[in-house]
Design a protein around this motif. Structure first.
Motif, PDB file in Angstrom:
ATOM      1  N   THR A 139       9.540  -7.476  -4.453  1.00 38.65           N
ATOM      2  CA  THR A 139       9.033  -8.805  -4.791  1.00 38.65           C
ATOM      3  C   THR A 139       8.292  -8.748  -6.124  1.00 38.65           C
ATOM      4  N   GLU A 140       8.032  -9.904  -6.691  1.00 38.72           N
ATOM      5  CA  GLU A 140       7.268  -9.949  -7.937  1.00 38.72           C
ATOM      6  C   GLU A 140       5.859  -9.390  -7.732  1.00 38.72           C
ATOM      7  N   ALA A 141       5.275  -9.650  -6.581  1.00 41.52           N
ATOM      8  CA  ALA A 141       3.938  -9.107  -6.284  1.00 41.52           C
ATOM      9  C   ALA A 141       3.988  -7.582  -6.202  1.00 41.52           C
ATOM     10  N   GLU A 142       4.996  -7.049  -5.539  1.00 38.21           N
ATOM     11  CA  GLU A 142       5.125  -5.596  -5.447  1.00 38.21           C
ATOM     12  C   GLU A 142       5.359  -4.972  -6.814  1.00 38.21           C
ATOM     13  N   ARG A 143       6.144  -5.641  -7.627  1.00 37.61           N
ATOM     14  CA  ARG A 143       6.405  -5.141  -8.977  1.00 37.61           C
ATOM     15  C   ARG A 143       5.118  -5.113  -9.798  1.00 37.61           C
ATOM     16  N   ALA A 144       4.291  -6.128  -9.633  1.00 40.02           N
ATOM     17  CA  ALA A 144       3.004  -6.161 -10.340  1.00 40.02           C
ATOM     18  C   ALA A 144       2.109  -5.016  -9.867  1.00 40.02           C
ATOM     19  N   VAL A 192      11.975   3.309  -5.255  1.00 41.43           N
ATOM     20  CA  VAL A 192      10.600   3.198  -5.766  1.00 41.43           C
ATOM     21  C   VAL A 192      10.473   3.819  -7.154  1.00 41.43           C
ATOM     22  N   ALA A 193      11.068   4.968  -7.366  1.00 40.94           N
ATOM     23  CA  ALA A 193      10.944   5.666  -8.652  1.00 40.94           C
ATOM     24  C   ALA A 193      11.573   4.884  -9.805  1.00 40.94           C
ATOM     25  N   VAL A 194      12.515   4.000  -9.482  1.00 41.94           N
ATOM     26  CA  VAL A 194      13.207   3.222 -10.520  1.00 41.94           C
ATOM     27  C   VAL A 194      13.034   1.721 -10.259  1.00 41.94           C
ATOM     28  N   TRP A 195      11.860   1.351  -9.833  1.00 44.10           N
ATOM     29  CA  TRP A 195      11.595  -0.018  -9.390  1.00 44.10           C
ATOM     30  C   TRP A 195      11.883  -1.078 -10.451  1.00 44.10           C
ATOM     31  N   ARG A 196      11.757  -0.758 -11.719  1.00 42.49           N
ATOM     32  CA  ARG A 196      11.984  -1.761 -12.769  1.00 42.49           C
ATOM     33  C   ARG A 196      13.428  -2.286 -12.755  1.00 42.49           C
ATOM     34  N   GLN A 255       0.832  -1.203   0.000  1.00 41.38           N
ATOM     35  CA  GLN A 255       0.000   0.000   0.000  1.00 41.38           C
ATOM     36  C   GLN A 255       0.868   1.255   0.000  1.00 41.38           C
ATOM     37  N   GLU A 256       1.881   1.289   0.822  1.00 41.53           N
ATOM     38  CA  GLU A 256       2.748   2.469   0.880  1.00 41.53           C
ATOM     39  C   GLU A 256       3.527   2.652  -0.422  1.00 41.53           C
ATOM     40  N   LEU A 257       4.025   1.555  -0.987  1.00 37.39           N
ATOM     41  CA  LEU A 257       4.761   1.656  -2.250  1.00 37.39           C
ATOM     42  C   LEU A 257       3.876   2.230  -3.347  1.00 37.39           C
ATOM     43  N   VAL A 258       2.636   1.796  -3.390  1.00 36.88           N
ATOM     44  CA  VAL A 258       1.676   2.288  -4.386  1.00 36.88           C
ATOM     45  C   VAL A 258       1.437   3.785  -4.189  1.00 36.88           C
ATOM     46  N   LYS A 259       1.224   4.192  -2.947  1.00 32.34           N
ATOM     47  CA  LYS A 259       0.968   5.612  -2.676  1.00 32.34           C
ATOM     48  C   LYS A 259       2.181   6.468  -3.041  1.00 32.34           C
ATOM     49  N   ILE A 260       3.355   5.970  -2.747  1.00 29.59           N
ATOM     50  CA  ILE A 260       4.571   6.713  -3.066  1.00 29.59           C
ATOM     51  C   ILE A 260       4.744   6.825  -4.577  1.00 29.59           C
ATOM     52  N   SER A 319      -3.245  -2.211 -19.271  1.00 28.21           N
ATOM     53  CA  SER A 319      -3.142  -3.323 -20.223  1.00 28.21           C
ATOM     54  C   SER A 319      -3.621  -4.634 -19.607  1.00 28.21           C
ATOM     55  N   ASP A 320      -4.036  -5.538 -20.460  1.00 31.73           N
ATOM     56  CA  ASP A 320      -4.434  -6.878 -20.018  1.00 31.73           C
ATOM     57  C   ASP A 320      -3.265  -7.592 -19.350  1.00 31.73           C
ATOM     58  N   ASP A 321      -2.066  -7.367 -19.865  1.00 30.41           N
ATOM     59  CA  ASP A 321      -0.878  -8.008 -19.282  1.00 30.41           C
ATOM     60  C   ASP A 321      -0.627  -7.527 -17.849  1.00 30.41           C
ATOM     61  N   ALA A 322      -0.753  -6.232 -17.637  1.00 28.06           N
ATOM     62  CA  ALA A 322      -0.540  -5.693 -16.284  1.00 28.06           C
ATOM     63  C   ALA A 322      -1.594  -6.233 -15.330  1.00 28.06           C
TER      64      ALA A 322
END
Length: 156
Positions: free
Chosen positions: A84-89, A74-78, A37-42, A108-111
């Protein structure tokens, strides 16, 4: 910098903030991991250039035990190996959901499929709601030029 509008000093703004804060409590109380949740908000706040929300959520995340390494990346998470893979998703869904105007097809459907691999329906509902909510907060703060830097964790 002085804000254009004091949310809590204005009856309409305070009432609106109260209602969206109540909506936010539904997400906070969900099973979507608090760190996610925090990563998303940031990330949404960074994309939107919302200094007030970036200030708040980085400090809240740090206060909750998040590492400075993860917060700084966070700004360069890729390119970062600390998520984690879940956080990246979740971060990908956040970016696409925040940058809707940049993509004719929206998310996108992929995301979506990638997020659905990591989160159940309730968590997906919380994730979508959170992306919508933080984008709302970002816009409110940007329009009214809310200042940043003085937030103290737990203040709100």
């Amino acid at each position: 910098m002085d804000p254009r509008l004091n949310y809590y000093g204005n009856t309409v703004a305070a009432k609106f903030a109260k209602y969206i804060n109540s909506a936010g409590a539904v997400v906070t109380d969900s099973t979507l991991p608090a760190a996610t949740q925090e990563l998303v908000k940031i990330r949404a706040s960074q994309i939107n250039g919302c200094a007030a929300c970036t200030d708040m959520h980085t400090k809240d995340a740090e206060h909750a035990g998040e590492s400075s390494v993860r917060l700084n990346l966070v700004a360069v998470w890729r390119e970062a190996t600390v998520f984690t893979e879940a956080e990246r998703a979740a971060l990908e869904l956040t970016e696409q959901g925040t940058r809707i105007a940049d993509a004719a097809g929206g998310v996108s459907d992929d995301a979506w499929a990638n997020a659905a691999k990591h989160y159940d329906d309730d968590q997906l509902a919380a994730l979508v709601s959170l992306v919508a909510l933080i984008n709302t907060y970002n816009r409110m703060n940007l329009i009214t030029q809310q200042p940043a830097g003085d937030y103290v964790p737990g203040q709100w």
